[in-house]
Design a protein around this motif. Structure first.
Motif, PDB file in Angstrom:
ATOM      1  N   GLN A  30       0.811  -1.214   0.000  1.00 28.83           N
ATOM      2  CA  GLN A  30       0.000   0.000   0.000  1.00 28.83           C
ATOM      3  C   GLN A  30       0.846   1.267   0.000  1.00 28.83           C
ATOM      4  O   GLN A  30       0.333   2.377  -0.109  1.00 28.83           O
ATOM      5  N   SER A  78       3.137   4.250  -1.134  1.00 25.89           N
ATOM      6  CA  SER A  78       3.342   5.015  -2.360  1.00 25.89           C
ATOM      7  C   SER A  78       4.840   5.149  -2.612  1.00 25.89           C
ATOM      8  O   SER A  78       5.672   4.810  -1.755  1.00 25.89           O
ATOM      9  N   GLN A  79       5.151   5.644  -3.793  1.00 24.04           N
ATOM     10  CA  GLN A  79       6.564   5.860  -4.116  1.00 24.04           C
ATOM     11  C   GLN A  79       7.214   6.832  -3.134  1.00 24.04           C
ATOM     12  O   GLN A  79       8.343   6.623  -2.695  1.00 24.04           O
ATOM     13  N   GLU A  80       6.454   7.883  -2.795  1.00 25.20           N
ATOM     14  CA  GLU A  80       7.000   8.874  -1.862  1.00 25.20           C
ATOM     15  C   GLU A  80       7.300   8.235  -0.513  1.00 25.20           C
ATOM     16  O   GLU A  80       8.322   8.508   0.118  1.00 25.20           O
ATOM     17  N   GLN A  81       6.384   7.402  -0.092  1.00 24.92           N
ATOM     18  CA  GLN A  81       6.591   6.748   1.198  1.00 24.92           C
ATOM     19  C   GLN A  81       7.803   5.817   1.158  1.00 24.92           C
ATOM     20  O   GLN A  81       8.575   5.758   2.111  1.00 24.92           O
ATOM     21  N   LEU A 120      10.669  -0.403  -4.876  1.00 25.00           N
ATOM     22  CA  LEU A 120       9.346  -0.221  -5.479  1.00 25.00           C
ATOM     23  C   LEU A 120       9.264  -0.975  -6.808  1.00 25.00           C
ATOM     24  O   LEU A 120       8.276  -1.656  -7.095  1.00 25.00           O
ATOM     25  N   GLN A 125       6.849  -4.142  -7.634  1.00 26.42           N
ATOM     26  CA  GLN A 125       5.917  -4.173  -8.765  1.00 26.42           C
ATOM     27  C   GLN A 125       6.089  -5.455  -9.562  1.00 26.42           C
ATOM     28  O   GLN A 125       5.129  -6.069 -10.017  1.00 26.42           O
TER      29      GLN A 125
END
Length: 398
Positions: free
Chosen positions: A109, A111-114, A128, A132
DNA sequence: TAGGAGTTTCCTGATT
DNA sequence: TAATCAGGAAACTCCT
């Protein structure tokens, strides 16, 4: 190379916990151990600690890779992170165990920023990207045939276009094999880019085809993985079941390094030469037991021809080797290990090293296919029994 | 099925 | 100290 790694420690710990219902105290000890392992990775070359073969999870019993990331446990996630810490040579000292402690559901869950926030701008995107891949891999299992092929191609293109070229190579969907052995399986090859840190996916050019020609009919060749070429099996095939990547059939592979690591202890001295062949279906329990390659590898290009072809085709060369004296046939390895990996790839041998390749090269001295070049490292010279490299033969201008 | 070719793997020791 | 070179030994796969 160390004979132990975080991955195996964790895997072992997981199984132990599962079977015995380990107490909280032991979990704390395990967490401490995990943190120590993470710390141990920092400041050291993780790839040296674990070796390239480990970066795709062979020999480590990393069965978490066989499951959907959504169902990963916190330990699986930690194990996965540690894999990528080693493969990217990331300084793990900046990671805390707390920030890495999450289960697969939570991980998916993010995000890329996280991800970047927790793992940093280097490791974050890498994780990441790999996540994926894992997710897509399991989503793709519900697809089949042309649909899968098309999807795979699209995703390959997408993944390839992502700018992760500074990282070590990791598998693309092009290497995912889904289906049972009796059916045609999807398997496309990868061709390394200039510095072998990336690879090309897509239509195979005639030149690339040369490299891959030996692999065209190897539908029986199943999953094996290393840092440069990784194939996953969507389903366990009979072969993969006896292979390195199947978690249920992980062999106690004893490597040279493993033996060395036990030096001074109760070390079983390995006899000279290659370990004796273990008969099919026979489980000797020997410490030398290892996954056996039973693939039919048609003899094609010889090593010296492979080397020659790299040299005479600049488009294949990719900075791996160079001519020192074109007319005399003197050449030098620029990226010796990369060439060895490519040779290993061609021979479907993931454990090829420059050391082994060079041994084979030295055998050419006797046959005068190569000549010695004394005092110069990584430099060889074609001998009178070699052909196909001479300027006159090729009609090239130098 | 035997044997040869061509590696592959492991090893020790020397050299860079 | 690590990487490389050198070469012995033996096992492997493939081919004839």
């Amino acid at each position: 190379m160390s004979s132990t790694c975080l991955s195996s420690v964790l895997t072992h710990a997981n199984l132990t916990m599962y079977h015995t219902g380990i107490a909280d105290v032991q979990q704390q000890q395990q967490q401490q151990q995990q943190q120590q392992q993470l710390n141990a990775l920092s400041g050291s070359n993780a790839a040296h600690v674990f070796g390239p073969a480990y970066s795709c999870g062979i020999n480590t019993g990393q069965w978490y890779k066989q499951t959907s990331p959504h169902s990963w446990t916190a330990e699986n996630v930690l194990e996965w992170i540690s894999d990528h810490v080693e493969s990217t040579k990331f300084d793990a000292s900046t990671l805390s165990l707390n920030s890495c402690t999450m289960d697969g559901s939570a991980l998916c869950q993010m995000s890329q920023e996280q991800m970047i926030g927790i793992f940093g701008p280097q490791l974050g995107p890498h994780l990441l990207h790999n996540l994926q891949e894992h997710k897509t891999k399991y989503e793709l299992q519900s697809l089949s045939g042309p649909e899968l092929n098309e999807t795979c191609q699209l995703l390959d293109s997408f993944l390839h276009n992502l700018n992760f070229q500074n990282f070590q190579t990791f598998p693309l969907l092009s290497t995912v094999r889904i289906g049972i052995d009796e059916e045609p399986v999807l398997k496309r090859e990868v061709v390394y880019s200039e510095d072998l840190s990336t690879f090309t996916v897509g239509p195979v050019t005639p030149l690339q085809e040369d490299y891959l020609s030996d692999n065209q009919s190897d539908s029986e060749y199943s999953s094996s993985s290393n840092s440069l070429l990784c194939s996953f099996s969507g389903h366990s095939s009979p072969e993969s079941a006896s292979g390195e990547s199947d978690p249920e059939f992980s062999y106690p592979l004893i490597s040279k390094a493993n033996i060395k690591s036990e030096k001074g202890e109760t070390r079983l001295k390995r006899p000279r030469g290659r370990p004796p062949k273990v008969n099919k279906g026979q489980s000797s329990g020997s410490v030398y037991e290892c996954p056996k390659k039973n693939k039919h590898v048609p003899r094609g290009t010889h090593l010296w021809e492979f080397i020659r072809d790299i040299l005479v085709h600049p488009e294949k060369n990719q900075g791996l080797m160079k001519w020192e004296d074109r007319r005399e046939g003197v050449f030098k390895f620029l990226k010796s290990e990369a060439v060895a990996q490519m040779w290993g790839q061609k021979k479907k041998n993931n454990s090829m090293t420059y050391e082994k390749l060079s041994r084979a090269m030295r055998y050419y001295y006797k046959r005068e296919i190569l000549e010695r070049v004394d005092g110069r490292r990584l430099v060889y010279k074609f001998g009178r029994n070699s052909s196909g490299w001479k300027v006159e033969e090729l009609g090239v201008n130098i």
